[in-house]
Motif scaffolding. Structure first.
Motif, PDB file in Angstrom:
ATOM      1  N   SER A 259       0.833  -1.211   0.000  1.00 16.20           N
ATOM      2  CA  SER A 259       0.000   0.000   0.000  1.00 16.20           C
ATOM      3  C   SER A 259       0.862   1.252   0.000  1.00 16.20           C
ATOM      4  CB  SER A 259      -0.911  -0.001   1.229  1.00 16.20           C
ATOM      5  OG  SER A 259      -1.762  -1.120   1.225  1.00 16.20           O
ATOM      6  N   THR A 260       1.996   1.204   0.681  1.00  8.99           N
ATOM      7  CA  THR A 260       2.903   2.351   0.694  1.00  8.99           C
ATOM      8  C   THR A 260       3.441   2.641  -0.702  1.00  8.99           C
ATOM      9  OG1 THR A 260       3.553   1.859   2.965  1.00  8.99           O
ATOM     10  CG2 THR A 260       5.031   3.267   1.689  1.00  8.99           C
ATOM     11  N   MET A 261       3.863   1.608  -1.416  1.00  6.55           N
ATOM     12  CA  MET A 261       4.351   1.781  -2.786  1.00  6.55           C
ATOM     13  C   MET A 261       3.239   2.322  -3.683  1.00  6.55           C
ATOM     14  SD  MET A 261       7.005   1.331  -4.847  1.00  6.55           S
ATOM     15  CE  MET A 261       8.088   0.037  -4.232  1.00  6.55           C
ATOM     16  N   LEU A 262       2.035   1.808  -3.498  1.00  2.95           N
ATOM     17  CA  LEU A 262       0.895   2.259  -4.291  1.00  2.95           C
ATOM     18  C   LEU A 262       0.587   3.730  -4.031  1.00  2.95           C
ATOM     19  CD1 LEU A 262      -0.788   0.532  -6.247  1.00  2.95           C
ATOM     20  CD2 LEU A 262      -2.533   0.367  -4.451  1.00  2.95           C
ATOM     21  N   PHE A 263       0.639   4.126  -2.773  1.00  2.00           N
ATOM     22  CA  PHE A 263       0.352   5.512  -2.413  1.00  2.00           C
ATOM     23  C   PHE A 263       1.399   6.459  -3.004  1.00  2.00           C
ATOM     24  CE2 PHE A 263       0.735   9.159   0.476  1.00  2.00           C
ATOM     25  CZ  PHE A 263      -0.580   9.609   0.485  1.00  2.00           C
ATOM     26  N   ALA A 264       2.684   6.077  -2.947  1.00  2.76           N
ATOM     27  CA  ALA A 264       3.749   6.925  -3.482  1.00  2.76           C
ATOM     28  C   ALA A 264       3.581   7.148  -4.980  1.00  2.76           C
ATOM     29  CB  ALA A 264       5.111   6.302  -3.180  1.00  2.76           C
ATOM     30  N   ILE A 265       3.262   6.085  -5.715  1.00  2.98           N
ATOM     31  CA  ILE A 265       3.082   6.212  -7.166  1.00  2.98           C
ATOM     32  C   ILE A 265       1.852   7.057  -7.493  1.00  2.98           C
ATOM     33  CG2 ILE A 265       2.581   4.922  -9.279  1.00  2.98           C
ATOM     34  CD1 ILE A 265       4.293   2.654  -8.180  1.00  2.98           C
ATOM     35  N   GLY A 266       0.751   6.809  -6.772  1.00  2.00           N
ATOM     36  CA  GLY A 266      -0.473   7.557  -7.034  1.00  2.00           C
ATOM     37  C   GLY A 266      -0.318   9.044  -6.778  1.00  2.00           C
ATOM     38  N   VAL A 267       0.331   9.408  -5.679  1.00  3.49           N
ATOM     39  CA  VAL A 267       0.542  10.826  -5.365  1.00  3.49           C
ATOM     40  C   VAL A 267       1.423  11.493  -6.416  1.00  3.49           C
ATOM     41  CG1 VAL A 267       1.636  12.407  -3.724  1.00  3.49           C
ATOM     42  CG2 VAL A 267       0.141  10.586  -2.895  1.00  3.49           C
ATOM     43  N   GLU A 268       2.460  10.794  -6.855  1.00  2.00           N
ATOM     44  CA  GLU A 268       3.356  11.378  -7.864  1.00  2.00           C
ATOM     45  C   GLU A 268       2.629  11.605  -9.187  1.00  2.00           C
ATOM     46  OE1 GLU A 268       5.756  11.479 -11.308  1.00  2.00           O
ATOM     47  OE2 GLU A 268       4.873   9.578 -10.667  1.00  2.00           O
ATOM     48  N   LEU A 269       1.815  10.634  -9.615  1.00  2.00           N
ATOM     49  CA  LEU A 269       1.054  10.797 -10.857  1.00  2.00           C
ATOM     50  C   LEU A 269       0.100  11.983 -10.767  1.00  2.00           C
ATOM     51  CD1 LEU A 269       0.073   7.085 -11.705  1.00  2.00           C
ATOM     52  CD2 LEU A 269       1.707   8.515 -12.923  1.00  2.00           C
ATOM     53  N   SER A 350      -4.970   2.458  -1.623  1.00  2.00           N
ATOM     54  CA  SER A 350      -3.998   2.482  -0.529  1.00  2.00           C
ATOM     55  C   SER A 350      -4.655   2.878   0.789  1.00  2.00           C
ATOM     56  CB  SER A 350      -2.865   3.454  -0.873  1.00  2.00           C
ATOM     57  OG  SER A 350      -1.964   3.567   0.203  1.00  2.00           O
ATOM     58  N   ALA A 351      -5.484   3.924   0.741  1.00  2.74           N
ATOM     59  CA  ALA A 351      -6.147   4.382   1.962  1.00  2.74           C
ATOM     60  C   ALA A 351      -7.108   3.333   2.500  1.00  2.74           C
ATOM     61  CB  ALA A 351      -6.881   5.690   1.685  1.00  2.74           C
ATOM     62  N   THR A 353      -6.996   0.070   2.018  1.00  2.51           N
ATOM     63  CA  THR A 353      -6.232  -1.074   2.516  1.00  2.51           C
ATOM     64  C   THR A 353      -5.695  -0.814   3.920  1.00  2.51           C
ATOM     65  OG1 THR A 353      -5.591  -1.662   0.258  1.00  2.51           O
ATOM     66  CG2 THR A 353      -4.307  -2.610   2.049  1.00  2.51           C
ATOM     67  N   VAL A 354      -5.111   0.362   4.123  1.00  2.00           N
ATOM     68  CA  VAL A 354      -4.564   0.695   5.446  1.00  2.00           C
ATOM     69  C   VAL A 354      -5.672   0.753   6.490  1.00  2.00           C
ATOM     70  CG1 VAL A 354      -3.395   2.490   6.785  1.00  2.00           C
ATOM     71  CG2 VAL A 354      -2.565   1.898   4.498  1.00  2.00           C
ATOM     72  N   ALA A 355      -6.814   1.326   6.120  1.00  2.00           N
ATOM     73  CA  ALA A 355      -7.935   1.411   7.060  1.00  2.00           C
ATOM     74  C   ALA A 355      -8.417   0.018   7.464  1.00  2.00           C
ATOM     75  CB  ALA A 355      -9.076   2.209   6.442  1.00  2.00           C
ATOM     76  N   ILE A 356      -8.495  -0.904   6.510  1.00  2.00           N
ATOM     77  CA  ILE A 356      -8.937  -2.265   6.816  1.00  2.00           C
ATOM     78  C   ILE A 356      -7.903  -2.978   7.678  1.00  2.00           C
ATOM     79  CG2 ILE A 356      -9.463  -4.511   5.801  1.00  2.00           C
ATOM     80  CD1 ILE A 356     -10.632  -3.062   3.398  1.00  2.00           C
ATOM     81  N   VAL A 357      -6.629  -2.830   7.330  1.00  2.00           N
ATOM     82  CA  VAL A 357      -5.562  -3.529   8.051  1.00  2.00           C
ATOM     83  C   VAL A 357      -5.554  -3.163   9.532  1.00  2.00           C
ATOM     84  CG1 VAL A 357      -3.044  -3.605   8.319  1.00  2.00           C
ATOM     85  CG2 VAL A 357      -4.070  -3.959   6.061  1.00  2.00           C
ATOM     86  N   PHE A 358      -5.819  -1.906   9.849  1.00  2.49           N
ATOM     87  CA  PHE A 358      -5.737  -1.472  11.245  1.00  2.49           C
ATOM     88  C   PHE A 358      -7.068  -1.593  11.989  1.00  2.49           C
ATOM     89  CE2 PHE A 358      -1.843   0.382   9.694  1.00  2.49           C
ATOM     90  CZ  PHE A 358      -0.999   0.287  10.789  1.00  2.49           C
TER      91      PHE A 358
END
Length: 406
Positions: A259-269, A350-351, A353-358
């Protein structure tokens, strides 16, 4: 024969061959018995416009006007008819079987004189723009390679961390293996295929005779996707190291690297596209786009880099993609929509996934954290492929007379 003079100059049209005056091209004399004809091309301005003065008889065929100017690769001037750094004369060859691109592309002066393969300028030789400049790239002959690559990625980044966790956590007693040891082993083996692919990309871009290097860039630049991949891996490694250091590792932290990798790519795009819409120029080189140039949709650099390096399209694909982008408004609009589709989707996934994980149970959270991002990527890819195919087909159907659209 009396000398003919141009109205804007007092110099005669017939110049000495060694003079560095306006360019003069004289047709050889015709055979005896026919009127002698001279055609003179005179440069009438410091720009690229040329007027044609024909002194032939009225019944002679008129001279054809100059063809449409070649589309330009960013940062590299067109150098048709000049010599490259090896002293070879560069001319534009005939059209390829598709009738669009030169079979012998003209070369532009390389920014790196020591390069074994100087960066070349692919010229578009269809003055009527009967069709969009072709990309000459297809995924069909690469289906097997794509299948095996993503199969290895799935096994490496989804099956292995989940299998190692449940196998060592529930298959062994705590006296045999501590929680810290379980996650240290799974973390050490994680991403083996991705890391190998990372260094394969590095070698392809770094080697002296690289045929997939970025247009106009030196070896040390690599490409935009490689730098983004490096930044993403940097944050992922921080998470993995921080998660395995404690005696009782926080399993939820170790479940979100994807999810971290996904978030970094999405924000950059998304950031690149917002800056483009705001009219801000490139703050640094973005693959083949030099610093200070007008930005392009964020996904443009990813398509260019992945197809050129990982997909073996080479530097030629970078050039063809640039020509297509400059020539086709429909193509530019499609890339803009694709950028928003992938950027917003990546950030939302990403958001979520993180919400579900925690929030859910620990073991289920570990599964969701490693599976959901890859499941989302598969769904988005399944939507993108037919979408792009329909968009390209519509572009060809609606194509009438494409002219320069910067």
């Amino acid at each position: 024969m009396a000398s003919t003079q141009h109205t804007a100059s007092t110099e005669p049209l017939r110049q000495d061959p060694v003079a560095t005056q306006p360019e003069v091209a004289v047709e050889p004399p015709t055979p005896q018995g026919t009127p002698q004809t001279e055609k003179t091309i005179v440069d009438t301005s410091p720009q690229t416009e040329k007027s044609i003065v024909d002194t032939s008889p009225l019944d002679h065929q008129p001279v054809q006007p100059p063809t449409h100017p070649s589309l330009q690769v960013p940062g590299i001037p067109v150098a048709d008819g000049t010599a490259d750094e090896r002293g070879r004369t560069t001319t534009t060859g005939g059209a390829t079987p598709n009738g669009n691109l030169s079979a012998n592309p003209s070369r532009a002066a390389s920014p790196n004189p020591s390069a074994l393969f100087p960066h070349t300028q692919v010229t578009y030789d269809d003055p009527d723009f009967a069709h969009p400049p072709p990309l000459n790239y297809s995924l069909r002959p690469r289906k097997k390679s794509i299948f095996w690559f993503w199969t290895l990625i799935f096994l490496d980044c989804v099956c292995m961390p989940i299998g190692l966790y449940f196998g060592m956590w529930y298959g062994l007693t705590r006296d045999q293996l501590s929680a810290n040891a379980v996650f240290s082993i799974s973390t050490a083996l994680l991403g083996t295929v991705s890391i190998v692919e990372y260094f394969i990309r590095f070698r392809r871009l770094w080697r002296v005779n690289s045929n997939c290097r970025v247009i106009g860039a030196k070896r040390f630049y690599l490409d935009w996707f490689h730098w983004n991949l490096s930044v993403g891996w940097f944050f992922v490694m921080i998470e993995l190291i921080a998660g395995t250091c404690p005696h009782d590792p926080p399993i939820r932290v170790l479940a979100i690297p994807a999810s971290t990798m996904l978030f970094a790519i999405g924000v950059e795009l998304l950031l690149v596209d917002i800056l483009r819409l705001a009219g801000i120029r490139a703050p640094c080189r973005i693959s083949s786009l030099p610093q200070g140039s007008l930005l392009r949709p964020g996904i443009y650099a990813y398509i260019e880099d992945i197809c050129a390096v990982d997909g073996s399209g080479g530097t030629e694909f970078r050039q063809r993609l640039n020509l297509r982008y400059q020539a086709s408004k429909a193509f530019r609009e499609m890339l803009h929509r694709l950028t928003l589709f992938w950027a917003i989707g990546a950030i939302v996934c990403s958001a979520v996934t993180v919400a579900i994980v925690f929030t859910i149970q620990r073991d289920a959270a570990y599964i969701v954290g490693w599976v959901l991002p890859f499941l989302w990527a598969g769904v988005w890819t399944a939507i993108t492929i037919p979408w792009v195919q329909r968009s390209l087909a519509h572009e060809y159907e609606q194509w009438t007379t494409a002219k320069w659209k910067a």
